[in-house]
Write an enzyme that holds these catalytic residues in place. Structure first.
Site, PDB file in Angstrom:
ATOM      1  N   LYS A   1       0.857  -1.190   0.000  1.00 36.78           N
ATOM      2  CA  LYS A   1       0.000   0.000   0.000  1.00 36.78           C
ATOM      3  C   LYS A   1       0.882   1.224   0.000  1.00 36.78           C
ATOM      4  O   LYS A   1       2.019   1.185   0.487  1.00 36.78           O
ATOM      5  CB  LYS A   1      -0.882   0.031   1.243  1.00 36.78           C
ATOM      6  CG  LYS A   1      -2.116   0.871   1.080  1.00 36.78           C
ATOM      7  CD  LYS A   1      -3.180   0.083   0.341  1.00 36.78           C
ATOM      8  CE  LYS A   1      -4.516   0.748   0.291  1.00 36.78           C
ATOM      9  NZ  LYS A   1      -5.552  -0.255  -0.032  1.00 36.78           N
TER      10      LYS A   1
ATOM     11  N   ASP B   1      -7.015   4.202  -4.528  1.00 30.25           N
ATOM     12  CA  ASP B   1      -7.577   3.989  -3.195  1.00 30.25           C
ATOM     13  C   ASP B   1      -8.264   5.307  -2.809  1.00 30.25           C
ATOM     14  O   ASP B   1      -8.632   6.087  -3.700  1.00 30.25           O
ATOM     15  CB  ASP B   1      -6.458   3.566  -2.223  1.00 30.25           C
ATOM     16  CG  ASP B   1      -6.991   2.929  -0.955  1.00 30.25           C
ATOM     17  OD1 ASP B   1      -7.453   1.783  -1.007  1.00 30.25           O
ATOM     18  OD2 ASP B   1      -6.955   3.573   0.113  1.00 30.25           O
TER      19      ASP B   1
HETATM   20  N1  GLU Z   1      -7.359   0.065  -3.183  1.00 34.79           N
HETATM   21  C1  GLU Z   1      -8.123  -1.105  -3.489  1.00 34.79           C
HETATM   22  C2  GLU Z   1      -8.145  -2.037  -2.309  1.00 34.79           C
HETATM   23  O1  GLU Z   1      -7.944  -1.633  -1.195  1.00 34.79           O
HETATM   24  C3  GLU Z   1      -7.673  -1.771  -4.781  1.00 34.79           C
HETATM   25  C4  GLU Z   1      -6.271  -2.254  -4.765  1.00 34.79           C
HETATM   26  C5  GLU Z   1      -5.779  -2.770  -6.121  1.00 34.79           C
HETATM   27  O2  GLU Z   1      -6.569  -2.856  -7.031  1.00 34.79           O
HETATM   28  O3  GLU Z   1      -4.596  -3.071  -6.197  1.00 34.79           O
HETATM   29  O4  GLU Z   1      -8.444  -3.193  -2.430  1.00 34.79           O
END
Ligand code: GLU
Length: 419
Positions: free
Chosen positions: A106, A146
């Site tokens: 993240k 996100d």
């Molecule tokens: N931010 C989204 C999540 O928390 C998507 C993450 C992604 O697609 O890599 O799942």
């Protein structure tokens, strides 16, 4: 008053319990208590008025045992290392529970993006990419949208990465606009996956969705699209809580109209009106007599302060980590069914995976194919979690963690610890 909340401690508490329930010994999972890499970067930006502002950015890579690191990037004034660490670990468990070949990561920048101009945001995003460049890449770590980031931000990230490499690399990020290698169905994927998972759950417990009432927190990509898809599936969305307040219409909110309004009014429902709707407090929102609560904003929203008042029988976690460990215990004791984040909101990363596969193949899929494959993955994951939940007599969150942790630990054992 809720005691100090630390999302990473929250994650560790659930991890420990799942490890205990699986009968793991400490050596099997101790390395999963810490992230493999944590990077803090400084992101200087020349503001439009000539001043230089320096923002703090992060990229945390929690685990790469099952594949390249994967996870979003958020822009938020409260983003900090503990939050990004927790979110990175949640991505590991999320990718494992739906069994896609990724680890978890993240990123974030501590910033209020609403205070930046479009040019400032572009420069900040591109400088952030330059700072985390050694960590990311299609085979290494693939960012995505996100909180407060979207397709446009992914386009800037893809551009910055490609320019620095000297050639175009669409597969470095997912959640891109269609014009530069995004996937059909990606925008709606998180809401769609959540709706599918809710329907799978209702099917198991012999209930029918149409007519059931829903209160949604958050009206961004997950909450907004989720509310729309739930309404289309026959659920009655009666309340929406966003950063500017709570709208309550016992007769059912016209979700399509509300979405159109939000899109043209700075993404909020602040001045939105419709017949039968009134404004209520946040406290009243959590205690509404609805069938389903759909928290789709951010972590730590359902805590020991508001959990005792919750009347909903089902909580569908669209956000990451919306429920604290303490609230989880209160709700479990009340018999509330919680469809956990790592399962309920995994549709987004599943279609991110499809986007990445399409980019690597340099081939595009039809939207029907994307949605069909998403349904297959979500249904299989739900069935597995449900099986463990009934066999081991544990709530769905614990079952989801057990499925995920078991997969990661088995993969770790096969690979061994390097060297
Ligand atoms: N931010 C989204 C999540 O928390 C998507 C993450 C992604 O697609 O890599 O799942």
């Amino acid at each position: 008053m809720a005691h100090t909340y630390n999302p990473y401690e929250n994650m560790l508490a659930v991890l420990e319990e799942a490890a205990g329930k699986l009968g793991l010994c400490r050596n099997d999972y101790v390395a999963l208590r810490t992230a493999e890499r944590e990077m803090i970067v400084s992101v200087p930006v020349v503001m439009d008025d000539g001043r230089t502002e320096v923002f703090q950015g992060y990229r945390v890579q929690h685990c790469s045992t099952r594949g390249p690191y994967k996870g979003g990037v958020r822009f938020h004034p409260d983003a900090d290392l503990d939050e990004v660490k927790a979110l990175a670990a949640w991505m590991t468990w999320k990718c494992a529970v739906v069994n896609i070949p990724y680890g978890g990561a993240k990123g974030g920048i501590r910033v209020d993006p609403s205070k930046l101009s479009i040019n400032e945001l572009t420069r900040m995003t591109k400088r952030y990419v330059a700072q985390i460049l050694p960590l990311i890449g299609p085979e290494q770590d693939i960012p995505a949208p996100d909180l407060n980031t979207d397709g446009q931000v992914m386009a800037w990230m893809m551009d910055a990465y490609s320019m620095l490499k000297g050639y175009s690399v669409p597969a470095v990020v997912t959640g891109k606009p269609l014009e530069i290698g995004g996937s059909l169905g990606r925008m709606e994927a998180t809401g769609r996956g959540a709706t599918m998972t809710l329907l799978s759950y209702l099917d198991k417990v012999g209930k029918k969705g149409p007519g059931m009432t829903v209160a949604v927190q958050g009206f961004g990509n997950v909450g907004g699209t989720g509310a729309k898809l739930l309404a289309e599936a026959g659920f009655k969305v009666v309340a929406i809580n966003d950063v500017d307040g709570t709208l309550y219409n016992p007769g059912g909110i016209d979700v399509h109209r509300a979405l159109d309004f939000a899109h043209t009014h700075g993404k909020t429902l602040k001045n939105y009106e419709e017949p039968g709707a009134k404004r209520i407090s946040a406290k009243e929102f959590w205690a509404l007599p609805v069938d389903i609560l759909f928290p789709a904003a951010m972590e730590n929203q359902i805590n020991e302060d508001n959990a005792p008042a919750i009347k909903a029988g089902i909580i569908l976690e669209g956000a990451n980590g919306p429920t604290t460990v303490e609230a989880d215990a209160i709700l479990n004791a009340k018999g509330v069914a919680i469809i956990p984040d790592i399962l309920a909101n995994a549709g987004g990363v599943v279609v991110s995976y499809f986007e990445w596969v399409q980019n690597l193949e340099a081939f595009t899929w039809e939207e029907d194919e994307v949605n069909h494959k998403l349904a297959q993955i979500m249904e299989k994951a739900f069935a597995e979690v449900w099986r463990v939940s009934t066999e081991k007599k544990v709530p769905l969150r614990m079952a989801a963690y057990m499925v995920a942790l078991d997969r990661v630990v088995k993969a770790r054992k096969l690979r061994g610890i390097f060297p």
